[in-house]
Design an enzyme around this catalytic site. Sequence first.
Site, short mmCIF file in Angstrom:
data_model
loop_
_atom_site.label_atom_id
_atom_site.label_comp_id
_atom_site.label_asym_id
_atom_site.label_seq_id
_atom_site.Cartn_x
_atom_site.Cartn_y
_atom_site.Cartn_z
N GLY A 5 0.82 -1.20 0.00
CA GLY A 5 0.00 0.00 0.00
C GLY A 5 0.85 1.25 0.00
O GLY A 5 1.99 1.26 -0.49
N MET A 7 2.56 2.80 2.23
CA MET A 7 3.86 2.71 2.89
C MET A 7 4.70 1.58 2.30
O MET A 7 5.84 1.79 1.88
CB MET A 7 3.66 2.50 4.39
CG MET A 7 2.98 3.66 5.09
SD MET A 7 4.08 5.02 5.48
CE MET A 7 4.85 4.42 6.97
N ASP A 26 1.27 -9.00 -2.50
CA ASP A 26 0.10 -8.28 -2.02
C ASP A 26 -1.13 -9.01 -2.54
O ASP A 26 -1.08 -9.68 -3.58
CB ASP A 26 0.12 -6.83 -2.55
CG ASP A 26 -0.92 -5.94 -1.86
OD1 ASP A 26 -0.54 -5.23 -0.91
OD2 ASP A 26 -2.10 -5.98 -2.27
N LYS A 186 7.35 4.34 18.85
CA LYS A 186 6.48 4.87 17.81
C LYS A 186 5.10 5.24 18.37
O LYS A 186 4.48 6.22 17.96
CB LYS A 186 6.33 3.85 16.67
CG LYS A 186 5.38 4.25 15.55
CD LYS A 186 5.79 5.55 14.86
CE LYS A 186 5.15 5.75 13.50
NZ LYS A 186 3.71 5.61 13.43
N GLU A 193 2.20 13.41 18.67
CA GLU A 193 1.67 13.98 17.42
C GLU A 193 0.23 14.44 17.60
O GLU A 193 -0.15 15.53 17.13
CB GLU A 193 1.76 12.92 16.32
CG GLU A 193 1.19 13.29 14.98
CD GLU A 193 1.16 12.08 14.07
OE1 GLU A 193 0.05 11.61 13.73
OE2 GLU A 193 2.25 11.58 13.71
N TYR A 194 -0.59 13.65 18.29
CA TYR A 194 -1.97 14.05 18.55
C TYR A 194 -2.00 15.40 19.27
O TYR A 194 -2.79 16.28 18.93
CB TYR A 194 -2.66 13.02 19.45
CG TYR A 194 -3.18 11.77 18.78
CD1 TYR A 194 -2.51 11.20 17.70
CD2 TYR A 194 -4.32 11.13 19.25
CE1 TYR A 194 -2.99 10.03 17.11
CE2 TYR A 194 -4.79 9.98 18.66
CZ TYR A 194 -4.12 9.42 17.60
OH TYR A 194 -4.59 8.27 17.01
#
Length: 323
Positions: A5, A7, A26, A186, A193-194
């Site tokens: 996909g 990434m 995939d 991560k 980040e939020y």
Amino acid sequence: MIGLGRMGGNIVRRLLRVGHNCVVYDANPKSVAELAALGAVPATSLADLASKLDQCPRAAWVMLPAGEITEATIAALGDLMAPGDILIDGGNSNFKDDVRRARELSAKGIRYMDVGTSGGVWGLERGYCLMIGGERAAFEFLDPIFAALAPGRGEIPRTADRGDRDPRAEQGYLYAGPSGAGHFVKMIHNGIEYGMMQAFAEGFDILQSRGAAKLPEGERYDFDLADIAEVWRRGSVVTSWLLDLSADALAGNGTLENFSGHVEDSGEGRWTIDAAVEQAVSADVLAAALFVRFRSRQSHTFAEKMLSAMRLGFGGHVETPKA
């Protein structure tokens, strides 16, 4: 690479550019064919992929959405890999799942690594910031892969007094510790980040509503939000990639009318708060930012449209209201 996909596909493209050999699979044959045209070796199944990995030890990277599909894929690969082989989850799995998987795969002699991957849709050109957990020897063996994917030092000034610390952190990738450590780092990254996104969103919401008729006439302002975002990008202490994305969105459509304001959360924010509770650590801002996303699914403000715009900018997340 399993999962091609936004990434996974671009990770393969970046590796192919510098001469690495990649076998790809995939569920969508078109995605496989596109990368095969660029030089990747196509596989028609997980078993076919495992048979086409011709080095020893073999390494397989799963880049799928966290949850059942990743769980099933890793379990299937665990039956196809041999002792000494390395199995990587580069998605956004819960770190506790990593600890369990590593233990289960270790019984078969398979080394499991969790690779927290940040870079979104821009990773092909900018590179990917990688936070890596698992066996140290497996990390060192795969170092050329991680180095090729990482952004490098670029133009960011060097931090003073780093001394003899691992220079790879300056290149944009890090060995964080044993199983689960990569995804834990991560997870906290995404929780922060939020909070950062919420701060920008609320600030622009206050600016946007300053012209309201209910305010004293002499204290109303009709701000150009795109210009404010742009000037803040130039030497301000809040300069950041999130501000860059905000400036792009506002320059394209200052009212953000093309965004619903319905903001999803991908899981890591919730897990960050779970960890804070487990460790009895106060996380007021991060918790509030998560709860705002929940509320956004009931009613929407300009601030939530800003959040949607930033999520589209870095991750290609297209958010539409739920029926």
